[in-house]
Design an enzyme around this catalytic site. Structure first.
Site, PDB file in Angstrom:
ATOM      1  N   ASP A  34     -20.681  19.379 -13.404  1.00 13.92           N
ATOM      2  CA  ASP A  34     -19.180  19.434 -13.216  1.00 13.92           C
ATOM      3  C   ASP A  34     -19.153  17.617 -12.962  1.00 13.92           C
ATOM      4  O   ASP A  34     -20.059  16.576 -12.752  1.00 13.92           O
ATOM      5  CB  ASP A  34     -18.274  20.235 -12.464  1.00 13.92           C
ATOM      6  CG  ASP A  34     -17.976  21.398 -12.541  1.00 13.92           C
ATOM      7  OD1 ASP A  34     -18.706  21.574 -14.431  1.00 13.92           O
ATOM      8  OD2 ASP A  34     -17.729  22.634 -11.968  1.00 13.92           O
ATOM      9  N   LYS A  56     -14.448  18.194 -15.677  1.00 11.50           N
ATOM     10  CA  LYS A  56     -13.228  18.596 -15.705  1.00 11.50           C
ATOM     11  C   LYS A  56     -12.292  17.533 -14.817  1.00 11.50           C
ATOM     12  O   LYS A  56     -12.588  17.787 -14.012  1.00 11.50           O
ATOM     13  CB  LYS A  56     -13.208  20.068 -15.246  1.00 11.50           C
ATOM     14  CG  LYS A  56     -13.592  21.158 -15.780  1.00 11.50           C
ATOM     15  CD  LYS A  56     -13.691  22.013 -15.178  1.00 11.50           C
ATOM     16  CE  LYS A  56     -14.501  23.490 -15.638  1.00 11.50           C
ATOM     17  NZ  LYS A  56     -14.053  24.130 -14.944  1.00 11.50           N
ATOM     18  N   MET A 170      -6.730  20.796  -4.146  1.00 14.65           N
ATOM     19  CA  MET A 170      -6.424  20.045  -5.664  1.00 14.65           C
ATOM     20  C   MET A 170      -4.662  19.909  -5.271  1.00 14.65           C
ATOM     21  O   MET A 170      -4.282  20.616  -6.750  1.00 14.65           O
ATOM     22  CB  MET A 170      -6.576  20.940  -6.687  1.00 14.65           C
ATOM     23  CG  MET A 170      -7.721  21.412  -6.828  1.00 14.65           C
ATOM     24  SD  MET A 170      -8.744  22.338  -8.054  1.00 14.65           S
ATOM     25  CE  MET A 170      -8.784  24.262  -6.867  1.00 14.65           C
TER      26      MET A 170
END
Length: 259
Positions: A34, A56, A170
């Site tokens: 990732d 991502k 996040m």
């Protein structure tokens, strides 16, 4: 038949990778990694290993999750050792549970290698213990992607009143909503907040402020993702306990800081 390893790469500092995680990388034929994985960890891979970037970004996925699931199983059924290398821990907002379920449905053996999650590591590097005998007897890991609704109102009320320390992943984009919900449900406006950008790395930068003003502080200081949000009285300990040399330390208007 090969095997899938779901490996937590840790929060960013390559030295925080576990020994078991390193061994999994060393034996892998294929590694799907990732965006938040420190690419130094790929130096442990065999020269002939196939490396596949699955990074991502907010609102943009280079490789969709369904495609990642498919590739994991495809390579394992070809008899290869497959490592899914994820930032932090694979089972903490890492979709590792979804990938494990997909492997089970396709009768592929898998193993989980836990990693150090940023909700604990980033505060620690910023000099903030998430629990403390005098300040915090409870700690919650929360996604910052929560959406409005009656059920969510109840959850925010519980988080505001029942948990001493919140580590929110996040959440920078939704910081105004997070602030609104916590204040609405009784979190004191003077509650200290820390925003830790690129925690545990050489780019780490921590900004602090009170809950009532943290949105303005974040805008003024230009805080962006990836950042960990830590909310609770333990943030006051930062002045005393910070030990990690940050790239550009910046303190907001933290009221009532411990002397």
């Amino acid at each position: 038949m090969g095997k899938i390893w779901l490996v937590g790469a840790g929060p960013g500092d390559p030295d925080l990778l576990t020994i078991k995680g390193m061994k999994a990388i060393q034996q892998a034929d294929v590694i799907l990694y990732d965006r938040l994985v420190n690419e130094e960890l790929l130096n442990y891979a065999k020269r002939e290993a196939e490396l596949i970037f699955c990074g991502k970004l907010p609102d943009h996925h280079y490789v969709q999750q369904d495609s990642i699931n498919f590739l994991l199983v495809k390579y394992a059924k070809e008899g290869k050792n497959v490592v899914r290398l994820k930032g932090g821990d694979p089972f903490v907002f890492g979709r590792g549970g979804e990938e494990a379920s997909f492997a089970v449905r396709h009768q592929v053996e898998f193993e989980v290698v836990p990693g150090i999650t940023s909700g604990i590591a980033a505060p620690a590097y910023a000099g903030i213990p998430v629990t403390h005998r005098e300040y915090s007897a409870s700690f919650a890991i929360v996604t910052g992607h929560r959406k409005a609704g009656a059920e969510e109102e109840e959850k925010w009320a519980a988080l505001a009143k029942g948990i001493d320390t919140l580590a929110i992943y996040m959440g920078v984009k939704n910081l105004p909503y997070i602030q609104e919900q916590l204040l609405k449900h009784g979190k004191p406006p003077t509650t200290p907040v820390a925003l830790i950008h690129w925690g545990t790395t050489s780019n780490q930068r921590t900004v602090t402020g009170d809950l009532a003003e943290i949105v303005e502080v974040a805008l003024r200081e230009g805080v962006t993702n990836p950042s960990m949000i830590v909310i609770g009285e333990v943030v006051r300990l930062r002045d005393e306990l910070q030990w990690f040399a940050e790239q550009a330390d910046s303190q907001g208007a933290l009221q009532g800081a411990a002397q």
